[in-house]
Design an enzyme around this catalytic site. Structure first.
Site, PDB file in Angstrom:
ATOM      1  N   TYR A  10       0.906  -1.118  -0.081  1.00 14.75           N
ATOM      2  CA  TYR A  10      -0.054   0.121  -0.035  1.00 14.75           C
ATOM      3  C   TYR A  10       0.817   1.049  -0.018  1.00 14.75           C
ATOM      4  O   TYR A  10       1.851   1.428   0.965  1.00 14.75           O
ATOM      5  CB  TYR A  10      -1.065   0.217   1.480  1.00 14.75           C
ATOM      6  CG  TYR A  10      -1.641   1.207   1.258  1.00 14.75           C
ATOM      7  CD1 TYR A  10      -2.795   1.467   0.326  1.00 14.75           C
ATOM      8  CD2 TYR A  10      -1.608   2.292   2.170  1.00 14.75           C
ATOM      9  CE1 TYR A  10      -3.678   2.469   0.292  1.00 14.75           C
ATOM     10  CE2 TYR A  10      -2.336   3.421   2.220  1.00 14.75           C
ATOM     11  CZ  TYR A  10      -3.564   3.624   1.345  1.00 14.75           C
ATOM     12  OH  TYR A  10      -4.300   4.626   1.374  1.00 14.75           O
TER      13      TYR A  10
ATOM     14  N   ASP B 270       9.436   2.648   0.550  1.00 15.87           N
ATOM     15  CA  ASP B 270       8.455   3.440   1.127  1.00 15.87           C
ATOM     16  C   ASP B 270       8.472   3.209   2.513  1.00 15.87           C
ATOM     17  O   ASP B 270       7.976   2.041   3.170  1.00 15.87           O
ATOM     18  CB  ASP B 270       7.073   2.866   0.644  1.00 15.87           C
ATOM     19  CG  ASP B 270       5.863   3.705   1.102  1.00 15.87           C
ATOM     20  OD1 ASP B 270       6.025   4.466   2.019  1.00 15.87           O
ATOM     21  OD2 ASP B 270       4.801   3.731   0.486  1.00 15.87           O
TER      22      ASP B 270
ATOM     23  N   LYS C  46       4.514   9.787   8.926  1.00 14.90           N
ATOM     24  CA  LYS C  46       4.184   9.462  10.234  1.00 14.90           C
ATOM     25  C   LYS C  46       5.067   9.992  11.213  1.00 14.90           C
ATOM     26  O   LYS C  46       4.755  11.241  11.654  1.00 14.90           O
ATOM     27  CB  LYS C  46       3.897   8.121  10.354  1.00 14.90           C
ATOM     28  CG  LYS C  46       2.749   7.515   9.299  1.00 14.90           C
ATOM     29  CD  LYS C  46       2.607   6.015   9.577  1.00 14.90           C
ATOM     30  CE  LYS C  46       1.702   5.531   8.604  1.00 14.90           C
ATOM     31  NZ  LYS C  46       0.284   6.100   8.535  1.00 14.90           N
TER      32      LYS C  46
END
Length: 445
Positions: free
Chosen positions: A142, A234, A263
């Site tokens: 994702y 990622d 994050k």
């Protein structure tokens, strides 16, 4: 537990927000509880119910809900001085310098506002730098809500996985299973001259925490080098969590060309980044020709929160603490599964953890990986541990969502609401939290 206020709030939300939420993962059947506030390693909902929190905002809150004084002071000072300016500030330079000092592959950074924006920009950059169109992604990986990666299918037989995305986007996206080196070789043998980049998470983080098998990332690195493609790591989830300040790429000793962060790099504020080799990152405008821009990019409040969060982690024993607690938690979970549900699998590393409701793992735990699957070929459970997103998808996902998650919630433990999302330990969690959590698992399992 009483949930009357949450139910009423959800009823109001359904009238003004699609599905009553602003991110689809928050949609919990029959309705989500609404959080009133955070408190250290806990959250308190609108009805006053208190939960040990392992969602941690889906990963950003390394330090928990109570920010250390240095972080709070920096955020308050920046906000008091004016929310934003439309001009550069010193704090964004300082955060970029911090990232460059600690993340092995990153020499230069462009800050953006979300993980999705970071991966969109990274893909555009890779295409602009190489002059090629195709990208390779992992099935079950994702990379945010972006058109190039919201695809389904195998190899070059892909279609969009959501309405609203033209088929032409999927035409340029190739998929392979995570941990399948042979599939990677095959896709490069057929399309190598057209591949701009391979985009992968170091560890699948949105599909059950799948650890890489030995040699998989090295194969991707070698194929990219041989064909003039770029390797994009990622690290929106793993960045500054797995491997500490060096991130997962340091832990696994991989040298990606481009890294996306999010994050934790914003300390709980909407901050993300695209970093990498200077020669590549300088292709962004205005230094180069690949357009990238954003009104809120480098927002001083978010920059200050991220910088002071990372400084605090660097100067204190944060990683020793959170990794130690998570190790204790994963070990305790394996003990519980051995007694109660040996077919299930504990996964995770550093301060990440999850129990995957696998269906056919053997009963024996002799010689198994300690404190979570590490994909060791010598482990007797190796062939049964999830190797890719498809393996996790075949687990008992409905049992997790319909039975297990509500049972844990009623015992005051807040987990991600589906089988796929990662769970996180923070610096504010305690040994008592871990013991209470293990007791809850014993009951719920």
């Amino acid at each position: 537990m009483n949930h009357e206020q949450s139910r009423n709030l959800y009823d109001r939300a359904l009238s003004v927000m699609p599905g009553g939420v602003n991110s689809s993962v928050r949609a919990i059947r029959p309705y989500p509880f609404f959080v009133e506030k955070g408190d250290g390693g806990h959250v308190v909902d609108a009805d006053g119910n208190r939960y040990i929190d392992y969602v941690m905002g889906y990963g950003p809150l390394l330090l928990g809900h109570d920010q250390p004084e240095a972080v709070q002071s920096a955020v308050q000072q920046r906000a008091a001085e004016g929310p934003m300016y439309g001009a550069p500030t010193e704090v964004e330079v300082e955060l970029a310098e911090f990232v460059a000092r600690h993340v092995p592959s990153v020499e230069m950074t462009r800050f953006v506002n979300s993980g999705t924006e970071a991966t969109v920009s990274a893909v555009r950059l890779a295409r602009g730098y190489t002059g090629r169109d195709k990208i390779v992604v992992m099935q079950g990986g994702y990379h945010g809500a972006q058109e190039s990666t919201l695809v389904e299918g195998e190899g070059d037989h892909t279609t969009p996985s959501s309405p609203g995305i033209p088929e032409s986007f999927a035409d340029h996206t190739l998929t392979i299973p995570f941990n399948d080196s042979e599939a990677a070789r095959e896709v490069f043998a057929e399309h190598g001259d057209d591949i701009a980049a391979v985009l992968t998470e170091p560890i699948l983080g949105n599909y059950g925490i799948v650890h890489p098998v030995e040699g998989f990332h090295e194969t991707l690195e070698e194929l990219c080098d041989d064909h003039g493609s770029l390797l994009i790591f990622d690290e929106v989830i793993t960045g500054f969590r797995v491997g500490g300040l060096q991130c997962a790429q340091g832990k696994f000793d991989i040298d990606p060309d481009i890294t996306t962060l999010g994050k934790i790099v914003g300390g709980g504020f909407p901050v993300a980044a695209v970093g990498g080799k200077s020669e590549i990152i300088e292709q962004f405008t205005p230094a180069g020709d690949v357009f990238q821009s954003g009104t809120y990019s480098g927002h001083p409040v978010g920059m200050a929160a991220g910088l002071e969060t990372l400084r605090y982690a660097a100067e204190n024993d944060v990683y020793d603490h959170v990794n130690g607690l998570a190790d204790r938690l994963r070990s305790g979970l394996q003990d519980i599964l051995e007694d109660q549900a040996p077919q299930y699998t504990v996964v995770g590393t550093d301060s990440m953890f999850k129990v995957i409701f696998t269906r056919d793992a053997p009963d024996s735990f002799d010689g198994h990986c300690e404190a979570g699957c590490r994909q060791r070929e010598a482990c007797p459970r190796y062939d049964h541990c999830p190797k890719n997103g498809g393996d996790v998808k075949r687990a008992e996902t409905e049992r997790w969502e319909r039975l297990f998650w509500p049972a844990m919630k009623e015992q005051g433990v807040f987990l991600t609401a589906n089988q796929f999302e990662s769970q996180f330990v923070c610096d504010a969690h305690t040994e008592e939290d871990i013991e209470e959590t293990l007791e809850a698992y014993k009951t719920a399992i």
